[in-house]
Motif scaffolding. Structure first.
Motif, PDB file in Angstrom:
ATOM      1  N   ILE A  82       0.842  -1.214   0.000  1.00  0.00           N
ATOM      2  CA  ILE A  82       0.000   0.000   0.000  1.00  0.00           C
ATOM      3  C   ILE A  82       0.872   1.256   0.000  1.00  0.00           C
ATOM      4  CG2 ILE A  82      -1.922   1.234   1.075  1.00  0.00           C
ATOM      5  CD1 ILE A  82      -2.664  -1.255   2.629  1.00  0.00           C
ATOM      6  N   ILE A  83       0.583   2.161  -0.938  1.00  0.00           N
ATOM      7  CA  ILE A  83       1.209   3.493  -0.915  1.00  0.00           C
ATOM      8  C   ILE A  83       0.245   4.383  -0.140  1.00  0.00           C
ATOM      9  CG2 ILE A  83       2.043   5.436  -2.294  1.00  0.00           C
ATOM     10  CD1 ILE A  83       2.637   3.462  -4.577  1.00  0.00           C
ATOM     11  N   LEU A  84       0.675   4.773   1.052  1.00  0.00           N
ATOM     12  CA  LEU A  84      -0.194   5.512   1.971  1.00  0.00           C
ATOM     13  C   LEU A  84      -0.238   6.970   1.525  1.00  0.00           C
ATOM     14  CD1 LEU A  84       1.646   4.246   5.211  1.00  0.00           C
ATOM     15  CD2 LEU A  84      -0.220   3.082   4.005  1.00  0.00           C
ATOM     16  N   ASP A  85      -1.105   7.297   0.576  1.00  0.00           N
ATOM     17  CA  ASP A  85      -1.048   8.660   0.024  1.00  0.00           C
ATOM     18  C   ASP A  85      -2.325   9.446   0.320  1.00  0.00           C
ATOM     19  OD1 ASP A  85       0.199  10.733  -1.267  1.00  0.00           O
ATOM     20  OD2 ASP A  85      -0.307  10.050  -3.299  1.00  0.00           O
ATOM     21  N   TYR A 138       4.326   1.960   2.191  1.00  0.00           N
ATOM     22  CA  TYR A 138       5.261   3.036   1.818  1.00  0.00           C
ATOM     23  C   TYR A 138       4.971   4.207   2.753  1.00  0.00           C
ATOM     24  CZ  TYR A 138       8.171   5.171  -1.945  1.00  0.00           C
ATOM     25  OH  TYR A 138       9.177   5.725  -2.699  1.00  0.00           O
ATOM     26  N   ALA A 139       5.823   4.392   3.735  1.00  0.00           N
ATOM     27  CA  ALA A 139       5.576   5.426   4.738  1.00  0.00           C
ATOM     28  C   ALA A 139       6.375   6.696   4.462  1.00  0.00           C
ATOM     29  CB  ALA A 139       5.924   4.904   6.124  1.00  0.00           C
ATOM     30  N   PHE A 140       7.539   6.555   3.810  1.00  0.00           N
ATOM     31  CA  PHE A 140       8.384   7.731   3.535  1.00  0.00           C
ATOM     32  C   PHE A 140       9.373   7.361   2.435  1.00  0.00           C
ATOM     33  CE2 PHE A 140      11.619  10.947   4.251  1.00  0.00           C
ATOM     34  CZ  PHE A 140      10.896  12.056   4.676  1.00  0.00           C
ATOM     35  N   SER A 141       9.348   8.140   1.354  1.00  0.00           N
ATOM     36  CA  SER A 141      10.239   7.821   0.230  1.00  0.00           C
ATOM     37  C   SER A 141      11.562   8.580   0.369  1.00  0.00           C
ATOM     38  CB  SER A 141       9.566   8.206  -1.089  1.00  0.00           C
ATOM     39  OG  SER A 141       9.483   9.611  -1.213  1.00  0.00           O
ATOM     40  N   GLU A 173      12.629  10.445  -1.751  1.00  0.00           N
ATOM     41  CA  GLU A 173      12.328  11.776  -2.308  1.00  0.00           C
ATOM     42  C   GLU A 173      11.597  12.670  -1.296  1.00  0.00           C
ATOM     43  OE1 GLU A 173      11.641   8.853  -3.940  1.00  0.00           O
ATOM     44  OE2 GLU A 173      13.290   9.004  -5.371  1.00  0.00           O
ATOM     45  N   ASN A 174      10.940  12.063  -0.294  1.00  0.00           N
ATOM     46  CA  ASN A 174      10.190  12.881   0.677  1.00  0.00           C
ATOM     47  C   ASN A 174      11.093  13.779   1.518  1.00  0.00           C
ATOM     48  OD1 ASN A 174       7.638  10.338   1.203  1.00  0.00           O
ATOM     49  ND2 ASN A 174       7.554  12.141  -0.099  1.00  0.00           N
ATOM     50  N   PHE A 175      12.396  13.521   1.502  1.00  0.00           N
ATOM     51  CA  PHE A 175      13.321  14.420   2.212  1.00  0.00           C
ATOM     52  C   PHE A 175      13.370  15.805   1.571  1.00  0.00           C
ATOM     53  CE2 PHE A 175      15.206  10.749   4.496  1.00  0.00           C
ATOM     54  CZ  PHE A 175      15.208  11.314   5.767  1.00  0.00           C
ATOM     55  N   LYS A 176      12.802  15.933   0.363  1.00  0.00           N
ATOM     56  CA  LYS A 176      12.767  17.256  -0.293  1.00  0.00           C
ATOM     57  C   LYS A 176      11.732  18.169   0.370  1.00  0.00           C
ATOM     58  CE  LYS A 176      13.546  15.344  -4.909  1.00  0.00           C
ATOM     59  NZ  LYS A 176      12.734  14.850  -6.041  1.00  0.00           N
ATOM     60  N   ARG A 177      10.854  17.621   1.194  1.00  0.00           N
ATOM     61  CA  ARG A 177       9.786  18.439   1.795  1.00  0.00           C
ATOM     62  C   ARG A 177      10.333  19.389   2.855  1.00  0.00           C
ATOM     63  NH1 ARG A 177       4.378  14.626   2.144  1.00  0.00           N
ATOM     64  NH2 ARG A 177       4.555  13.797   0.032  1.00  0.00           N
ATOM     65  N   ASP A 178       9.482  20.322   3.291  1.00  0.00           N
ATOM     66  CA  ASP A 178       9.865  21.274   4.354  1.00  0.00           C
ATOM     67  C   ASP A 178      10.425  20.538   5.553  1.00  0.00           C
ATOM     68  OD1 ASP A 178       9.133  23.521   3.150  1.00  0.00           O
ATOM     69  OD2 ASP A 178       7.455  24.014   4.504  1.00  0.00           O
ATOM     70  N   ILE A 230      -1.930  -1.261  -3.864  1.00  0.00           N
ATOM     71  CA  ILE A 230      -2.976  -0.249  -3.676  1.00  0.00           C
ATOM     72  C   ILE A 230      -2.320   1.113  -3.487  1.00  0.00           C
ATOM     73  CG2 ILE A 230      -4.845   0.500  -2.131  1.00  0.00           C
ATOM     74  CD1 ILE A 230      -5.062  -2.497  -1.208  1.00  0.00           C
ATOM     75  N   ARG A 231      -2.802   2.128  -4.197  1.00  0.00           N
ATOM     76  CA  ARG A 231      -2.373   3.492  -3.884  1.00  0.00           C
ATOM     77  C   ARG A 231      -3.624   4.320  -3.641  1.00  0.00           C
ATOM     78  NH1 ARG A 231       2.300   7.277  -6.181  1.00  0.00           N
ATOM     79  NH2 ARG A 231       1.896   9.060  -4.854  1.00  0.00           N
ATOM     80  N   THR A 232      -3.745   4.866  -2.446  1.00  0.00           N
ATOM     81  CA  THR A 232      -4.921   5.679  -2.112  1.00  0.00           C
ATOM     82  C   THR A 232      -4.759   7.075  -2.707  1.00  0.00           C
ATOM     83  OG1 THR A 232      -3.890   6.299  -0.012  1.00  0.00           O
ATOM     84  CG2 THR A 232      -5.404   4.416   0.031  1.00  0.00           C
ATOM     85  N   GLN A 282      -2.215   7.790  -9.760  1.00  0.00           N
ATOM     86  CA  GLN A 282      -1.972   6.501 -10.430  1.00  0.00           C
ATOM     87  C   GLN A 282      -0.530   6.414 -10.881  1.00  0.00           C
ATOM     88  OE1 GLN A 282      -4.996   5.464 -13.266  1.00  0.00           O
ATOM     89  NE2 GLN A 282      -6.635   6.241 -11.983  1.00  0.00           N
ATOM     90  N   ARG A 283       0.377   6.311  -9.925  1.00  0.00           N
ATOM     91  CA  ARG A 283       1.794   6.114 -10.240  1.00  0.00           C
ATOM     92  C   ARG A 283       2.449   5.366  -9.093  1.00  0.00           C
ATOM     93  NH1 ARG A 283       1.087  11.644  -9.857  1.00  0.00           N
ATOM     94  NH2 ARG A 283       1.585  12.488  -7.793  1.00  0.00           N
ATOM     95  N   LEU A 284       3.640   4.837  -9.395  1.00  0.00           N
ATOM     96  CA  LEU A 284       4.346   4.042  -8.381  1.00  0.00           C
ATOM     97  C   LEU A 284       5.221   4.888  -7.471  1.00  0.00           C
ATOM     98  CD1 LEU A 284       5.571   0.778 -10.131  1.00  0.00           C
ATOM     99  CD2 LEU A 284       4.113   0.937  -8.136  1.00  0.00           C
TER     100      LEU A 284
END
Ligand code: IPE
Ligand code: IPE
Ligand code: MG
Length: 235
Positions: free
Chosen positions: A9-12, A54-57, A59-64, A178-180, A184-186
Motif C-alpha cells: 500500500i502506498i499511503l497517500d 510506503y511510509a516515507f520515500s 524523495e520525501n526528504f525534499k519536503r519542508d 494499492i495506492r490511495t 496513479q503512479r508508483l
C-alpha cells in the motif's frame, strides 16, 4: 480465487485529507498513522502473510524541514507502542530503505522492533522508510557484485531468486498494489517486486481507507484475471 499473499500500500493523501478539513498537514499524517495501526491489524487478522507499506520515500526528504521532522518524530514515538502490539500478534516487523540520513532515534526504534519480532511467524510487516525502488535495485546490484568479487558467487549462478534475496528484505512478489488518493503512479515503490502485481487506485485519502475500503480492494482483486503472460479461459 487468486492467491493473495503480498499486499503493498502506498499511503497517500494525508496532506489533502487534512487540507479539506482545514487542518495542518501534520494532523493528516497523525490520522494516517492512526488508520495504519487499525488497518494493518485487520489485514493480518484476515490471514494475509505479507504487508508492505510506503511510509516515507527517499524523495520525501525534499519536503519542508518542519514536515520531515514531524514525520520522523511520529515514526519514532508511534512505532514503539505499535511494535509491541504487532509483536503480541506474532507479526514479524521488518524495514526497507537506506539508513542514511534517518535520525538516530528512528534507527534505534527500527532496530529494536526488528530484533524483538524477528522470530515471529504469523505474518511479515514490511515498513518502507527512506525507501526508493531504484536505490533498492542499485544496492542489490552492489551486494551481488561484492559477492562475485569475493568469489562467494559465480556470475552464471545469478538468477532472479538471487536478485530477490539481495533486496532489502527477501519477500515474495507483490500480488495486490494499492495506492490511495486517486494518484496513479508508483513513485519509486517496489519496482522489482511489483512486476506482475494487480493495481488498485481508490479515490479515498489514506486516513479514510478503512477496513471496508480494503475489503473492496480484495474483492476486485479476486475478480481480476491474472494471466502472467499465459492464455486462460475466462472465469
Ligand atoms: C502520504 O501523504 C504520506 C507521506 C508521503 C509521508 P502525503 O503527505 O503525500 O499527502 P498528499 O499527497 O500531499 O495529500
Ligand atoms: C509516495 O507519495 C511516497 C509515500 C506515500 C510515502 P508522494 O506523495 O511522496 O508521491 P508523489 O510526489 O505524489 O509522486
Ligand atoms: Mg502525496
Amino acid at each position: 480465487m487468486n492467491d493473495l499473499k503480498h499486499v503493498a500500500i502506498i499511503l497517500d493523501g494525508n496532506g489533502r485529507w487534512a487540507k479539506e478539513k482545514g487542518l495542518s498537514r501534520s494532523k493528516g499524517h497523525y490520522h494516517g498513522f492512526t488508520n495504519l495501526k487499525k488497518l494493518s491489524e485487520y489485514i493480518f487478522d484476515k490471514g494475509i502473510k505479507v504487508l508492505s507499506v510506503y511510509a516515507f520515500s527517499t524523495e520525501n526528504f525534499k519536503r519542508d524541514k518542519k514536515e520531515v521532522d514531524y514525520l520522523m518524530n511520529l515514526f519514532q514515538k508511534a512505532f514503539k507502542g505499535y511494535g509491541e502490539v504487532l509483536n503480541q500478534k506474532g507479526v514479524k516487523v521488518v524495514f526497507s530503505g537506506r539508513r542514511d540520513p534517518l535520525p538516530k532515534g528512528v534507527l534505534n526504534t527500527i532496530d529494536d522492533i526488528s530484533s524483538k519480532t524477528k522470530n515471529n511467524t504469523k505474518g511479515i510487516f514490511n515498513i518502507c522508510i527512506n525507501y526508493g525502488g531504484q536505490y533498492e535495485i542499485l544496492d542489490a546490484v552492489k551486494n551481488i557484485s561484492k559477492k562475485v568479487k569475493e568469489e562467494k558467487l559465480e556470475i552464471d549462478d545469478i538468477t532472479l531468486e538471487t536478485v530477490y534475496q539481495n533486496m532489502y528484505q527477501d519477500l515474495p512478489p507483490v500480488d495486490l498494489m494499492i495506492r490511495t488518493s486517486g494518484e496513479q503512479r508508483l513513485s519509486n515503490f517496489l519496482l522489482f517486486q511489483n512486476a506482475y502485481a494487480e493495481f488498485y487506485f481508490p479515490k479515498v485519502y489514506f486516513p479514510d481507507f478503512n477496513e471496508k475500503e480494503f475489503d473492496k480492494a480484495v474483492e476486485e482483486y479476486h475478480n481480476r484475471d491474472r494471466r502472467f503472460g499465459n492464455v486462460k479461459e475466462n472465469k
